[in-house]
Write a protein that holds these residues in place. Sequence first.
Motif, short mmCIF file in Angstrom:
data_model
loop_
_atom_site.label_atom_id
_atom_site.label_comp_id
_atom_site.label_asym_id
_atom_site.label_seq_id
_atom_site.Cartn_x
_atom_site.Cartn_y
_atom_site.Cartn_z
N SER A 1 65.65 10.58 53.55
CA SER A 1 65.81 9.99 54.88
C SER A 1 66.57 8.69 54.74
O SER A 1 66.49 8.01 53.74
N TYR A 2 67.31 8.36 55.77
CA TYR A 2 67.96 7.05 55.83
C TYR A 2 67.22 6.20 56.84
O TYR A 2 66.80 6.69 57.87
N GLY A 3 67.07 4.95 56.55
CA GLY A 3 66.39 4.02 57.46
C GLY A 3 64.89 4.01 57.23
O GLY A 3 64.36 4.81 56.46
N GLU B 1 65.84 11.94 58.77
CA GLU B 1 65.81 12.77 57.57
C GLU B 1 67.08 13.63 57.53
O GLU B 1 67.39 14.32 58.49
N VAL B 2 67.78 13.50 56.41
CA VAL B 2 69.05 14.20 56.26
C VAL B 2 68.88 15.48 55.44
O VAL B 2 69.51 16.50 55.71
N LEU B 3 68.04 15.44 54.44
CA LEU B 3 67.73 16.65 53.66
C LEU B 3 66.27 17.03 53.93
O LEU B 3 65.37 16.21 53.79
N GLY C 1 79.09 23.97 53.31
CA GLY C 1 78.44 23.67 54.58
C GLY C 1 79.37 22.81 55.40
O GLY C 1 80.30 22.20 54.87
N PRO C 2 79.11 22.75 56.70
CA PRO C 2 79.97 21.95 57.56
C PRO C 2 79.83 20.46 57.26
O PRO C 2 78.86 20.03 56.63
N SER C 3 80.78 19.72 57.75
CA SER C 3 80.75 18.27 57.54
C SER C 3 79.48 17.68 58.15
O SER C 3 79.07 18.06 59.24
N GLY C 4 78.85 16.79 57.43
CA GLY C 4 77.64 16.14 57.92
C GLY C 4 76.37 16.92 57.65
O GLY C 4 75.28 16.51 58.07
N SER C 5 76.47 18.04 56.92
CA SER C 5 75.28 18.86 56.70
C SER C 5 74.42 18.32 55.56
O SER C 5 73.31 18.80 55.34
N GLY C 6 74.91 17.33 54.81
CA GLY C 6 74.10 16.72 53.76
C GLY C 6 74.53 17.10 52.36
O GLY C 6 73.81 16.85 51.38
N LYS C 7 75.74 17.67 52.21
CA LYS C 7 76.21 18.10 50.89
C LYS C 7 76.36 16.93 49.92
O LYS C 7 75.88 16.99 48.79
N SER C 8 77.03 15.86 50.41
CA SER C 8 77.24 14.72 49.51
C SER C 8 75.92 14.06 49.17
O SER C 8 75.70 13.64 48.02
N THR C 9 75.04 13.98 50.15
CA THR C 9 73.72 13.40 49.89
C THR C 9 73.02 14.17 48.78
O THR C 9 72.47 13.58 47.84
N LEU C 10 73.08 15.50 48.85
CA LEU C 10 72.44 16.34 47.84
C LEU C 10 73.10 16.15 46.48
O LEU C 10 72.44 16.00 45.45
P1 ADP Z 1 78.45 15.94 54.06
O1 ADP Z 1 78.80 15.46 52.70
O2 ADP Z 1 77.87 17.29 54.07
O3 ADP Z 1 79.57 15.81 55.00
P2 ADP Z 1 76.65 13.70 54.01
O4 ADP Z 1 75.68 14.07 52.95
O5 ADP Z 1 77.69 12.74 53.66
O6 ADP Z 1 77.29 15.02 54.62
O7 ADP Z 1 75.83 13.14 55.24
C1 ADP Z 1 74.77 13.83 55.81
C2 ADP Z 1 74.21 13.04 56.97
O8 ADP Z 1 73.60 11.88 56.47
C3 ADP Z 1 75.23 12.61 57.99
O9 ADP Z 1 74.70 12.82 59.26
C4 ADP Z 1 75.42 11.17 57.73
O10 ADP Z 1 75.69 10.49 58.92
C5 ADP Z 1 74.09 10.76 57.17
N1 ADP Z 1 74.25 9.67 56.20
C6 ADP Z 1 74.92 9.74 55.04
N2 ADP Z 1 74.85 8.55 54.38
C7 ADP Z 1 74.12 7.72 55.16
C8 ADP Z 1 73.67 6.38 55.06
N3 ADP Z 1 73.96 5.62 53.97
N4 ADP Z 1 72.93 5.85 56.05
C9 ADP Z 1 72.61 6.60 57.13
N5 ADP Z 1 73.00 7.85 57.29
C10 ADP Z 1 73.74 8.45 56.33
#
Ligand code: ADP
Length: 659
Positions: A14-16, A23-25, A42-51
Amino acid sequence: MEGELLELVDIRRSYGDGPSAVEVLHGITLSIRRGEMVAIIGPSGSGKSTLMNIIGCLDRPTSGSYEVSGRDTSNMEPDELAALRRDFFGFIFQRYLLLSNLNASENVQVPSIYSGYRRDKRAERAGMLLERLGLGERKSYSPSQLSGGQQQRVSIARALMNGGQIILADEPTGALDTKSGEEVMKILTELNSEGHTVILVTHDPRIAAHARRVITIRDGSVVSDKVNEEVSDAASSGAAKSAGAIPDVSLKRAWSTSARAYMDRFSEAGAMALRSMVSNRMRTLLTMLGIIIGIMAVVMVVALARGASDNIISNISSMGTNTISVMPGERMGDVRSGKVRSLKISDMNALRGQPFVDSVSPVVQSSVLFRRDNIENTGTVYGISADYFRVYGMELARGRLFTQSEASGNQQVCVIDAKTASSMFPGVDPIGRKLIVKTTPMLVVGVLTEKDIMFRPRDALYVYAPYSTVMHKMSNQDYLSTLIVRIAAGFSTPVAEASLVSLLKARHGRKDFFIQSSDTIMKTISQTTSTFTLLISAIAVISLLVGGIGVMNIMLVSVTERTREIGIRMAVGARQSDIMTQFLIEAVTVCITGGLAGVLLSLVAGKVVMLFFPSVPLSFSALSIIVAVLTSSAIGMVFGFMPARNAARLDPIEALARE
Ligand code: ADP
Ligand code: MG
């Protein structure tokens, strides 16, 4: 289970904080085996980079467990995570993230610096990797001289530098044209077939089609996990055992000893510091200015203070350290002392008989007119005894001094100084000639050598005559201006002083005189100079402090400006201490360079001053120079610490995200 390399169980992120947390993942569970080639799509914003960042230990999950090769990462220290990033993972980013002030080969070498790989082997291996990726001709190109596809290949080489068992590629083709994208995918496929585990993030199904296993995520959850039977990978073909085409064995053997590795990291940090100083010349110079001025002030002032006190002390010692002057009045500066007529010839005779007295000379002085033919000049006549010359260390250039009997017997003889000789007797030898002092003709018997006497104006004329003659014929006084007592050998100044005071007090019935020994003058002067030095040093310390604060400001700005560089370094495995060292060394290097420049400039300034104003006493001491340089490095340490710590404490993922 054997072969499970990465094991994620119910990973959430989660962020924040608190109620505003997003919660992103949402509980991701997956395991990845050695040698697999996995595409996460996955589509943009789905949480791939976060994972991906969690998999690569750049980021930590909010909850859930993550094991790398059987080791739980949740309780690992930042440096342990850095070690995993360094030795296990190789990152490839969409935007390449190369360091812009390093060339291709140096960029590739960065991860190996942090793992203590030997310098010569390092360059060799980087060259080999770049050659293999088709960049053999461009090893010394800077990133700005390379195309996007070439930069991405440099970043692949960097990922392989420390072995790159697991290659993590986040949208590696996202910024590339189709052809370069295909090339990058070909390289990744090849690396996988050689045994590297490859995890690839993309939003493009055509890119994902290169992978045998495709995991689809949507809104932070895994929605499908499929195997594409048409594609094979190292895991499916059993090639995973030989992970790494560039054999690990040679790599391990090239690790240097830990002490050497440490030294190497240190000197790398120094080289980086110099590089960044040179690439920001103007800023570096301005940063140093405070230090330069501060150090210059210290060195110059110390040299001046030392020069002045050396001068005074050598003057005093020339007059002999074992003399006491007795003067009328109650203390130095007594306004009535000119009128006090307490010191008499009889006092002098009484003192002469004392065991602690070597010799006594009276002094009566008078400002008079000197005349010879038609030459007239005002000057000072000193009525003294023959001992006086010995007390003050005056030397004869020609002729003789007058004798004790001449001194007490009203004889009309005199000794003149060099200045009087040249102005009253131009072009003639004064010896044997007459000089009229006030109204009395005096026979010149001796000429003194030229010598500065302390506290006396240089250009004035001085004539030395028997005290009896001066008292009777010139100043018409029966009292003395000063008695100068030379202490006998074997008596200490304080003892002699005490006896002298009690003797004269007894004779006069009260203390209507004061004494001054060369000892007390020396003490007063050295006290004054040390007070002066202390005062100036305080000012210098303040200016150095201001300089240090300047350095700190610039370093803080520099850390903010270079957040991304710090992020990249952390992503490839820099420890917190590596970042800290780099910035500290930078601050110290700036300060030491400033300090050396300050020392150099003050030496130059000293030369110039000596050239144009030879009378200004300057004495540079090696000690003050060493102290100045040490001080400036200490300033670097102290004021560089906070910015360096700020840099080291940056969160890698936040640092990378900042532009
Ligand atoms: P993807 O790589 O699939 O495009 P991200 O993993 O970058 O997606 O982001 C997933 C979600 O998490 C997005 O909605 C993004 O706005 C949110 N997010 C990513 N990084 C942060 C952050 N540092 N603070 C708050 N929200 C974030
Ligand atoms: Mg992304």
